[in-house]
Enzyme design. Structure first.
Site, short mmCIF file in Angstrom:
data_model
loop_
_atom_site.label_atom_id
_atom_site.label_comp_id
_atom_site.label_asym_id
_atom_site.label_seq_id
_atom_site.Cartn_x
_atom_site.Cartn_y
_atom_site.Cartn_z
N VAL A 169 -2.40 2.27 10.72
CA VAL A 169 -2.85 3.48 10.02
C VAL A 169 -4.18 3.98 10.57
O VAL A 169 -4.87 4.76 9.92
CB VAL A 169 -2.97 3.20 8.50
N ASP A 170 -4.53 3.53 11.79
CA ASP A 170 -5.87 3.81 12.34
C ASP A 170 -5.93 4.97 13.32
O ASP A 170 -7.02 5.37 13.73
CB ASP A 170 -6.44 2.55 12.99
N HIS B 283 3.59 3.84 8.38
CA HIS B 283 2.86 3.59 7.14
C HIS B 283 1.78 4.62 6.86
O HIS B 283 0.90 4.39 6.02
CB HIS B 283 2.24 2.19 7.18
N CYS C 23 -3.50 13.79 -3.49
CA CYS C 23 -3.56 13.63 -4.94
C CYS C 23 -2.16 13.30 -5.45
O CYS C 23 -1.21 14.07 -5.22
CB CYS C 23 -4.07 14.91 -5.60
N GLY D 299 2.31 -6.73 19.08
CA GLY D 299 1.29 -7.06 18.09
C GLY D 299 1.78 -7.12 16.67
O GLY D 299 1.03 -6.79 15.76
N SER D 300 3.01 -7.56 16.46
CA SER D 300 3.53 -7.68 15.09
C SER D 300 4.25 -9.01 14.92
O SER D 300 5.05 -9.40 15.77
CB SER D 300 4.50 -6.53 14.78
#
Length: 296
Positions: free
Chosen positions: A119-120, A135, A143, A238-239
């Site tokens: 999420v970066d 994700h 909101c 990387g997972s």
């Protein structure tokens, strides 16, 4: 966030011990093209953003839970206080050698698509395009009551005004967690003023990410499945694949006879699906792969 990717030639790590037989298989698969990459938290650890689990597969930190965030004003206050304190460190993270290598492979036409669990936004900052964020992204906030979107940068500005001097007087753990937050003193949390929506006045502002226990939007899942089904090879980077959110794409590829290659430190979930698993750092493998396939 700071601008601009790090040039690959400035991030090349020293050669290290890598399973050469497995690496040869990976090089052949990627060299044939048509690759889709599924990337996880291990992509960003070299950028200073830790993963949820270490190489042993055990969860090192307790992430925010979807149900807790949605249902508890106290949980939202705690999250936003920690996220406010951690945003400077999180947003300062830069793409590392692995991100740059993935972008290079995509630019060269060998990599068709990227599905990321992160999420970066570091893939995009490294130059990658058409990245499917499974994700979501911490750059965006929504909101939950009226659906109004707002940028995370604007929320940070609001929180700074609503909580003058908070950062200067609050001690933190210093380490940015995978959700972009840091651990702070509980007493400071109780005094923190969480954000409210400027449109409806509600207090259920949520980062546009899928917390643990939440669901990935169906349209995003279907798009990811379509990408995998069109791939010649699925490369997992990387997972640990401990979470079904990513593992399901490996299962789909294996069911369709699409080769699966995994590069990650430590054990990875799988019931024989991966054709090859390199237990290596991405920074040791991906820049080398680019050099071998594309030249320096």
């Amino acid at each position: 966030m700071s601008a601009g990717p790090v040039p690959l030639e400035h991030t090349m790590p020293p050669r290290s011990d890598v399973d050469e037989q497995g690496y040869a298989v990976l090089r052949r698969l990627v060299g044939d093209g048509g690759v889709v990459a599924l990337t996880g938290a291990g992509m960003s650890t070299a950028s200073g953003i830790p993963d949820y689990r270490g190489p042993d597969g055990r969860r090192r930190v307790q992430p925010m839970q979807h149900g807790e965030f949605v249902g508890s004003a106290e949980a939202r206050q705690r999250y936003w206080a920690r996220a406010f304190a951690g945003w400077t460190g999180f947003s300062a993270a830069r793409p590392n050698a692995a991100h740059v290598a993935v972008a290079r492979l995509q630019e060269a036409g060998l990599l068709e698509g990227i599905v990321t669990q992160n999420v970066d936004g570091l893939h995009q900052r490294a130059g990658a395009e058409e990245v499917l964020e499974l994700h979501g992204s911490l750059d965006r906030v929504t909101c939950l009551d009226c659906g109004e979107p707002v940028s995370r940068a604007h929320v940070q500005e609001w929180l700074d005004v609503a909580n003058p001097g908070f950062l200067a007087r609050t001690a933190t753990s210093g380490e940015v967690r995978p959700d972009g937050d840091v651990v702070i003193d509980p007493g400071a949390v109780r005094l923190f003023r969480a954000p409210r929506c400027l449109v409806c006045g509600g207090d259920r502002l949520k980062p546009d990410v899928v917390f643990f226990g939440g669901s990935v939007p169906r349209a995003v899942v279907e798009q990811a499945f379509a990408m995998v089904e069109d791939a010649s090879t699925l490369v997992v980077l990387g997972s640990s694949l401990r979470v079904m959110s990513g593992y399901r794409f490996v299962r789909r590829a294996a069911r369709l006879g699409i080769p699966v290659a995994v590069v990650t430190r430590g054990e990875t979930r799988g019931e024989g699906e991966p054709l090859v698993h390199l237990d290596s750092l991405l920074g040791d493998v991906l820049p080398r792969l680019v050099e071998d396939l594309l030249g320096p």
